[in-house]
Design a protein around this motif. Structure first.
Motif, short mmCIF file in Angstrom:
data_model
loop_
_atom_site.label_atom_id
_atom_site.label_comp_id
_atom_site.label_asym_id
_atom_site.label_seq_id
_atom_site.Cartn_x
_atom_site.Cartn_y
_atom_site.Cartn_z
N ILE A 195 0.85 -1.19 0.00
CA ILE A 195 0.00 0.00 0.00
C ILE A 195 0.89 1.24 0.00
CG2 ILE A 195 -0.20 0.26 2.52
CD1 ILE A 195 -3.26 0.76 1.93
N GLY A 196 0.44 2.27 -0.69
CA GLY A 196 1.21 3.50 -0.78
C GLY A 196 0.35 4.71 -0.49
N LEU A 197 0.98 5.77 -0.02
CA LEU A 197 0.26 6.98 0.35
C LEU A 197 1.11 8.21 0.06
CD1 LEU A 197 -2.21 8.29 1.75
CD2 LEU A 197 -1.01 8.01 3.92
N CYS A 198 0.51 9.17 -0.64
CA CYS A 198 1.10 10.50 -0.78
C CYS A 198 0.26 11.46 0.04
CB CYS A 198 1.11 10.94 -2.24
SG CYS A 198 2.25 10.04 -3.30
N TYR A 199 0.87 12.06 1.05
CA TYR A 199 0.17 12.96 1.97
C TYR A 199 0.76 14.35 1.76
CZ TYR A 199 -1.61 14.64 6.51
OH TYR A 199 -2.25 15.34 7.51
N LEU A 200 -0.07 15.30 1.37
CA LEU A 200 0.48 16.60 0.98
C LEU A 200 -0.32 17.75 1.56
CD1 LEU A 200 -1.19 18.20 -1.62
CD2 LEU A 200 -0.74 15.96 -2.57
N ASP A 201 0.34 18.87 1.66
CA ASP A 201 -0.39 20.12 1.89
C ASP A 201 0.18 21.19 0.97
OD1 ASP A 201 1.87 21.17 3.08
OD2 ASP A 201 1.04 21.29 5.08
N VAL A 202 -0.62 22.25 0.78
CA VAL A 202 -0.30 23.29 -0.18
C VAL A 202 0.57 24.34 0.49
CG1 VAL A 202 -1.25 25.00 -1.77
CG2 VAL A 202 -2.48 22.85 -1.36
N ASP A 203 1.77 24.53 -0.03
CA ASP A 203 2.66 25.56 0.51
C ASP A 203 2.09 26.94 0.21
OD1 ASP A 203 4.42 23.49 1.18
OD2 ASP A 203 5.45 23.62 -0.76
N GLY A 204 2.03 27.77 1.22
CA GLY A 204 1.58 29.14 1.01
C GLY A 204 0.09 29.33 0.98
N PHE A 205 -0.68 28.28 1.30
CA PHE A 205 -2.15 28.42 1.24
C PHE A 205 -2.66 29.42 2.27
CE2 PHE A 205 -6.36 27.14 2.75
CZ PHE A 205 -7.08 27.34 1.58
N LYS A 206 -2.07 29.43 3.45
CA LYS A 206 -2.54 30.34 4.49
C LYS A 206 -2.41 31.79 4.04
CE LYS A 206 -2.03 31.39 9.43
NZ LYS A 206 -2.03 32.85 9.25
N ALA A 207 -1.34 32.10 3.32
CA ALA A 207 -1.16 33.47 2.83
C ALA A 207 -2.26 33.85 1.84
CB ALA A 207 0.21 33.62 2.18
N VAL A 208 -2.65 32.90 1.00
CA VAL A 208 -3.74 33.15 0.05
C VAL A 208 -5.03 33.43 0.81
CG1 VAL A 208 -5.15 32.14 -1.79
CG2 VAL A 208 -2.67 31.79 -1.77
N ASN A 209 -5.32 32.59 1.78
CA ASN A 209 -6.54 32.76 2.57
C ASN A 209 -6.56 34.10 3.29
OD1 ASN A 209 -8.65 30.99 2.46
ND2 ASN A 209 -8.05 29.78 4.23
N ASP A 210 -5.42 34.45 3.88
CA ASP A 210 -5.36 35.67 4.69
C ASP A 210 -5.42 36.93 3.84
OD1 ASP A 210 -5.16 34.05 6.89
OD2 ASP A 210 -3.01 34.31 7.17
N THR A 211 -4.83 36.92 2.65
CA THR A 211 -4.76 38.14 1.85
C THR A 211 -5.92 38.28 0.87
OG1 THR A 211 -3.33 37.00 0.25
CG2 THR A 211 -2.25 38.23 2.02
N LEU A 212 -6.38 37.17 0.29
CA LEU A 212 -7.42 37.23 -0.74
C LEU A 212 -8.78 36.77 -0.25
CD1 LEU A 212 -5.35 35.88 -3.77
CD2 LEU A 212 -5.73 38.25 -3.08
N GLY A 213 -8.83 36.19 0.95
CA GLY A 213 -10.12 35.79 1.51
C GLY A 213 -10.43 34.32 1.31
N HIS A 214 -11.40 33.84 2.08
CA HIS A 214 -11.74 32.41 2.06
C HIS A 214 -12.40 31.99 0.75
CE1 HIS A 214 -10.62 31.49 6.20
NE2 HIS A 214 -11.08 32.69 6.52
N ARG A 215 -13.09 32.90 0.09
CA ARG A 215 -13.74 32.52 -1.16
C ARG A 215 -12.70 32.12 -2.20
NH1 ARG A 215 -15.25 34.88 -5.91
NH2 ARG A 215 -14.32 36.88 -5.27
N VAL A 216 -11.67 32.94 -2.34
CA VAL A 216 -10.59 32.60 -3.28
C VAL A 216 -9.84 31.36 -2.78
CG1 VAL A 216 -8.45 33.41 -4.34
CG2 VAL A 216 -10.36 34.98 -4.03
#
Length: 614
Positions: A195-216
């Motif tokens: 069994i294999g797993l790729c577990y990822l998160d998006v680098d810089g996502f918090k900055a997008v949320n904080d500057t452009l808002g949750h809709r974006v």
């Protein structure tokens, strides 16, 4: 007379039954009491004998199954209602037929003659006492099942990306591990058992949320999900199935590969994901560029739990982020073992002080001119109940991080001063040995070091000039405010201040005239360049020039110099010729317990073969 057969004379009529001479002694059997309700019931029902054959059925059952009720008579009920396809239901049904079980309720998927399927809840129960067979009832629950399916889909999928959510992901992961385990037990070869797993998160996502808002931010997550799904579909081409893509929460996603073929397959998938996410996103008039950090785990499914797999993936994702982001990192068991050991040590450090698990060894500081023992450096060891005897580099950094270096430092100071005073009392006719104790910079900031030293000296009776405190060059250089005040107060008290590992840090010589430093300890990397007796050691003439210059400068400033890591007589001879005051290293002795230090006292030309070998 028409309407009667010869030899039978009608006598009377009652309840619609003709009574003749021939049947006077055997009246016609009355219908069962449930018959009228059975016939008119809106619930599909049938009477089944003990052999499993339908004896009678109502019109509702015929309509449900797409035929006439009369055509159901004599048919095998289990075939019509799919009761024999799984062993558990079939066994329970047989128990009801023979009277060993009062009731069975199950849900089956039935095929209607017109082609559509329906979900039916089938109930089988014994008839009243005196009646043979069982009563079978069938309820169409398709609408309810469809509603349940829609509700489950909403419950198991993320509303933003429409991907499976954390709950469904763990269901699928658990099922995949169980399936692989069953295949392994049955020696089936249909899958790889991995069994294999790729577990990822998006680098810089918090900055997008904080500057452009949750809709974006939500639009970005949905766009990321589309690209991950495309990567999974491409990876699934030519294989048994595509990886499962799920959103686990926030900006975290997972791609689950069942029956993986090895780390190469997972590495290819991770690479494709990185490339896909590196392409800019055009959202709401904004052009956004992000990347991802991916933790990759691939292993044998047998013996792996869902929790264990996710812990490994989470750890590996942390490595990918700490290694610089925008990359994938493969799980490394050795690196993980080191991390787990580090965590285990950190969690038990403070209690270990109270349990008395630490000990001090002492390494001689020998005068270069006379070869006699002048002092010792106290070196801490952790006698860990699980990992054995640990050197300071395994735990001092942890102690500095969590602040336990303060109580640990107090214990080292008190133990070393007490031991130095004991040697002094045991050898009244000998010059007393000084003891050198390492001090972390956090001890200066987080505790009243001056008060601790004064209290320790008063309790042990050790003279201040017999205590030397060693601080690293990086900690001393640039000292100002409280650290500088503390060092000056300690120097005024008579305690000697030494700079450890001199020459490897800032080497800002201007501070030497401002700080109350008495001793410079030259880093061992310089001394190793003195090994002219060993051609493989690559002696460096430049090292000798630098060391000689530092010794001369120190002497001009009124400081003494100690050379660390002295391992050969040739090194010692050369250091003595260029004016080094004190030597420390394996030539004289390795760190040893306090009782072995006594054997060195008064012995000229102390050598490693006297007591230094463990």
């Amino acid at each position: 007379m028409s309407g009667t057969s010869e030899g039978s004379t009608p006598v009377a009529e009652a309840d619609g039954h003709v009574v003749t001479e021939s049947n006077r002694t055997t009246p016609a059997r009355a219908e069962p009491p449930y018959r009228s309700a059975f016939t008119a019931a809106p619930l599909a029902m049938a009477v089944v004998d003990r052999e499993g054959l339908i004896v009678d059925a109502n019109d509702t059952l015929g309509e449900l199954l797409g035929g006439d009720r009369t055509g159901l008579t004599g048919q095998v009920a289990s075939d019509l209602l799919d009761l024999a396809t799984d062993s558990r239901t079939w066994h329970a049904y047989r128990e009801v037929l023979v009277g060993d079980r009062p009731r069975l309720r199950c849900t089956r998927r039935l095929k209607h003659p017109d082609g559509h399927s329906l979900w039916a809840q089938v109930t089988v129960s014994s008839l009243p006492v005196g009646e043979e067979g069982v009563l079978l009832s069938v309820a169409d629950v398709s609408a309810r099942r469809e509603l349940q399916a829609r509700l489950r889909h909403l419950q198991m999928h993320d509303p933003v990306t429409r991907l499976p959510n954390r709950t469904l992901f763990f269901e699928r992961l658990t099922a995949a591990l169980e399936s692989a385990a069953l295949e392994a037990e049955a020696y089936e070869t249909g899958g790889t058992g991995r069994i294999g797993l790729c577990y990822l998160d998006v680098d810089g996502f918090k900055a997008v949320n904080d500057t452009l808002g949750h809709r974006v931010g939500d639009q970005l997550l949905a766009a990321v999900a589309e690209r991950l799904t495309r990567c999974a579909d491409e990876a699934g081409c030519g294989r048994a199935g595509a990886p499962l893509v799920a959103r686990l929460g926030g900006d975290e996603f997972a791609l689950l590969v069942e029956n993986s073929t090895g780390t190469d397959q997972l590495a290819d998938l991770a690479e494709s994901v990185l490339k896909a996410l590196q392409e800019p996103f055009d959202l709401a008039g904004q052009r956004l560029s992000v990347s991802a950090s991916i933790g990759v785990v691939e292993r044998q499914a047998a013996g792996t739990s869902a929790t264990g797999l996710m812990q490994a993936a989470d750890t590996t994702l942390y490595w990918a982020k700490s290694d610089g982001k925008d990359r994938w990192t493969l799980f490394d068991p050795e690196r993980n073992a080191h991390l787990m050991t580090r965590q285990a040590l950190a969690s038990t450090l403070r209690p270990a002080i109270e349990r008395g698990e630490f000990v001090l060894d002492y390494q001689p500081l020998v005068g270069m001119a006379d070869g006699r023992l002048h002092g010792v450096e106290a070196l801490i060891r952790w006698n860990h109940p699980q990992f054995g005897l640990l050197p300071p580099n395994r735990f001092i950094g942890l102690a500095e991080e969590d602040g336990s270096i303060v109580p640990l430092g107090r214990w080292i100071l008190a133990t070393a001063c007490r031991q130095a005073r004991r040697w002094q009392l045991e050898n009244p006719g000998e010059p007393p040995l000084f003891v050198s104790v390492n001090v972390a910079v956090r001890q200066v900031w987080d505790s009243d070091l001056v008060a601790d030293v004064a209290e320790t000296l008063a309790e042990t009776g050790l003279a201040p000039h017999l205590l030397q405190l060693e601080l690293t060059e990086s900690a001393v250089m640039g000292s100002a405010g409280r650290p500088l005040q503390a060092l000056k107060a300690l120097s005024d008290m008579g305690v000697r201040i030494a700079i450890d590992d001199f020459g490897t840090g800032y080497s800002n010589l201007a501070y030497l005239s401002r700080l109350p430093v008495k001793v410079l300890k030259l880093d061992g990397s310089f001394v190793r360049g003195f090994r002219y007796d060993d051609p493989a050691a690559h002696p460096s003439p430049a090292d000798e020039v630098i060391v000689e210059a530092m010794i001369q400068l120190a002497h001009r400033l009124g400081l003494t110099v100690t050379a660390e890591c002295v391992e050969t007589s040739a090194q010692a001879d050369r250091l003595r010729l260029i004016g080094c005051d004190t030597g420390q290293g394996w030539l004289y002795s390795r760190p040893v317990p306090p009782d072995r230090i006594s054997a060195l006292r008064g012995a000229p030309g102390v050598q490693a073969d006297v007591v230094g070998k463990p």
